[in-house]
Write an enzyme that holds these catalytic residues in place. Structure first.
Site, PDB file in Angstrom:
ATOM      1  N   CYS A  96      52.338 159.321  28.847  1.00  0.00           N
ATOM      2  CA  CYS A  96      52.627 158.518  30.040  1.00  0.00           C
ATOM      3  C   CYS A  96      51.910 157.174  29.972  1.00  0.00           C
ATOM      4  O   CYS A  96      50.704 157.095  30.229  1.00  0.00           O
ATOM      5  CB  CYS A  96      52.201 159.295  31.280  1.00  0.00           C
ATOM      6  SG  CYS A  96      52.407 158.350  32.784  1.00  0.00           S
ATOM      7  N   CYS A 132      50.365 155.928  33.220  1.00  0.00           N
ATOM      8  CA  CYS A 132      49.150 156.646  33.628  1.00  0.00           C
ATOM      9  C   CYS A 132      47.946 156.185  32.805  1.00  0.00           C
ATOM     10  O   CYS A 132      46.869 155.982  33.334  1.00  0.00           O
ATOM     11  CB  CYS A 132      49.298 158.153  33.415  1.00  0.00           C
ATOM     12  SG  CYS A 132      50.795 158.847  34.073  1.00  0.00           S
ATOM     13  N   ASP A 133      48.134 156.055  31.506  1.00  0.00           N
ATOM     14  CA  ASP A 133      46.976 155.937  30.618  1.00  0.00           C
ATOM     15  C   ASP A 133      46.854 154.603  29.891  1.00  0.00           C
ATOM     16  O   ASP A 133      45.844 154.352  29.233  1.00  0.00           O
ATOM     17  CB  ASP A 133      47.022 157.065  29.568  1.00  0.00           C
ATOM     18  CG  ASP A 133      47.014 158.439  30.222  1.00  0.00           C
ATOM     19  OD1 ASP A 133      46.500 158.541  31.343  1.00  0.00           O
ATOM     20  OD2 ASP A 133      47.513 159.396  29.615  1.00  0.00           O
TER      21      ASP A 133
END
Ligand code: NAP
Length: 459
Positions: free
Chosen positions: A133, A136-137
């Protein structure tokens, strides 16, 4: 007994909920403990959903769909379904809190999950350099060389997004031609920070605690070479999430639910399927929403047909439902009698209520604490972090005597995040006597987290 239970909460699940709720069927939506909202929660701008000429953020779109469903009376529960029995006239579903509910119809909007590369080192570095993701990261890979595997729209979209953070992004693709749509592919090709490793696959991921590099294998010649990337984002497609219905509804060879096109009827009467769990061709938010609508209409027709043929007096159906639920609970060794579903939908989960620590207070509050400490590394923009909030609060309430629970915002406190090598959130670190004694990366069912905490603090 409920009229309709919807399992899943992507565009398909929420659209089914909007239609079913407007039809007065008071659907229960099992949105998922940590995956509520589905894949769009992990995307940035959605430019092709009709009605949003200036694009809409994926999470915002899903929150609006949820609100629209709730406005008409859908009950959204942030729980996972761990088992189903769909074969009889009365369907039963079991939640991750071991509650059994029954319904006359079930809509499967189970969505899909990230496809993995399948190499040994992938799991070891997941959350330690390997991610699925970018939104997300990606933040944790500022000024680093980032690799993305895949040649579809997901891969080029992630690469373009990651180029905001990384010093360079290399797209690793097993062929010499992208599968992605022309417009998105061209954006990546034209991007000054994006390079391509054509005809290449990841043979090995290297590192100690964190990933430090990759070995690539040429898919034509078999030759290998090293790539000095410190982050690897895997974007090679998705697999349908059909584990819980396996052996009950008919699946095709690739594991997708078979429906009687153009309807959403599955092989079992009263069970309907929509969205990515059915569709391996289009897989768009708008097509998922369309089939979600169809599933709700199909379920409504099924209920009308049941009413027409059901000669039993009102109440008898509920007795049957209770009997089924009790039998299922007994068979699985779950508590009976079955609790009634709550009238009060749980609110949209937010960050945990745990006290916040900062770079400045981390030593005093965590390392010098005389109790073991669970630290929730989180950020406002991270949907799985928010999904974990209520779980963290429950753990704090239950283990308060033996465990201190705090949270730290990784955006505002980069030093602590860097010191402990945080490259994926949520991360839950457990400290005892000033030492890091355990770590769990990613959204987790509560029982996994509790198990990890108990192991780390020796309870
Ligand atoms: P996809 O289109 O199925 O592409 C998967 C890519 O991964 C392909 O290039 C495939 O290679 C590669 N791949 C598959 N298995 C692999 C493996 N084991 N090792 C290495 N490479 C592997 O999946 P997607 O990109 O996730 O897209 C899915 C759907 O969502 C598509 O319909 C897409 O249009 C849509 N989508 C749309 C948007 C948007 O419009 N904003 C964004 C993302 C996704 P081959 O090409 O050799 O098969």
């Amino acid at each position: 007994m409920h009229d309709v239970i919807i399992i899943g909460s992507g565009p398909a699940g929420y659209t089914a909920a909007i239609y079913a709720a407007r039809a007065g069927l008071r659907p229960i939506v099992f949105a998922g403990a940590i995956t509520a909202g589905g894949a769009l929660m992990n995307t940035t701008e959605v430019e092709n959903f009709p009605g949003f000429p200036d694009a809409v953020m994926g999470p915002e779109l899903m929150e609006k769909m949820q609100a629209q469903a709730e406005k008409f009376g859908a009950e959204v529960r942030f729980q996972d379904i761990t088992a189903v029995d769909l074969t009889g006239e009365v369907k039963s579903v079991t939640t991750d809190e071991d509650e059994v509910l029954t319904a006359k119809s079930v809509i499967l909007a189970l969505g899909s999950e990230y496809k993995k590369l399948g190499i040994d080192s992938e799991a070891r570095f997941s959350g330690h350099g390997v991610s699925y993701c970018a939104t997300c990261d990606g933040f944790f890979f500022k000024n680093q060389h980032i690799a993305v595997v895949g040649g579809g729209d997901s891969a080029v979209e992630e690469a373009t997004f990651l180029a905001r953070f990384g010093s360079k992004v290399t797209i690793i693709h097993r062929r010499d031609e992208l599968r992605a749509s022309k417009i998105m592919a061209q954006r990546a090709i034209d991007h000054p920070k994006i390079e391509f490793a054509w005809n290449s696959e990841v043979a090995e991921i290297h590192g100690e605690q964190k990933m430090t590099g990759l070995t690539l294998r040429d898919t034509v010649t078999g030759e290998t070479r090293e790539l000095d990337a410190t982050g690897l984002f895997v974007a090679i497609g998705h697999l349908p999430r059909t584990d819980i219905v396996y052996g009950q509804v008919e699946l095709n060879d690739e594991g997708y639910v078979v429906v009687d096109h153009p309807t959403t009827r599955t092989s079992l009467p009263g069970v309907f399927a929509c969205g990515d769990v059915v569709d391996h061709i289009y897989r768009q938010a708008i097509t998922a929403a369309g089939t979600g609508c169809a599933a709700a209409l199909d379920a409504e027709r099924h209920l009308v047909a049941l009413e027409d043929t059901d000669a039993r007096p009102l109440g008898a159906a509920d007795d049957t439902a209770l009997a089924v639920a009790v039998a299922v609970a007994e068979e699985r060794g779950l508590p009976v009698p079955i609790p009634e579903p709550t009238d009060h939908p749980k609110g949209n989960p937010m960050a945990s209520k745990a006290p916040a620590v900062t770079d400045a207070t981390f030593k005093a509050e965590v390392l010098d604490s005389d109790k073991p400490v669970l630290v929730d590394f989180w950020a406002e923009w991270c949907p799985p972090c928010r999904m974990m909030g209520p779980i963290i609060d429950e753990i704090a309430a239950e283990m308060g005597g033996s465990l201190k629970v705090v949270k730290i915002d990784t955006d505002d406190n980069p030093m602590t995040s860097r010191d402990y090598g945080i490259v994926s959130i949520p991360t839950f670190n457990i400290y005892k006597g000033g030492e890091l004694v355990g770590s769990v990366v990613g959204g987790q069912p509560k029982r996994n987290l509790v198990k990890a905490i108990n192991k780390a603090i020796g309870r």
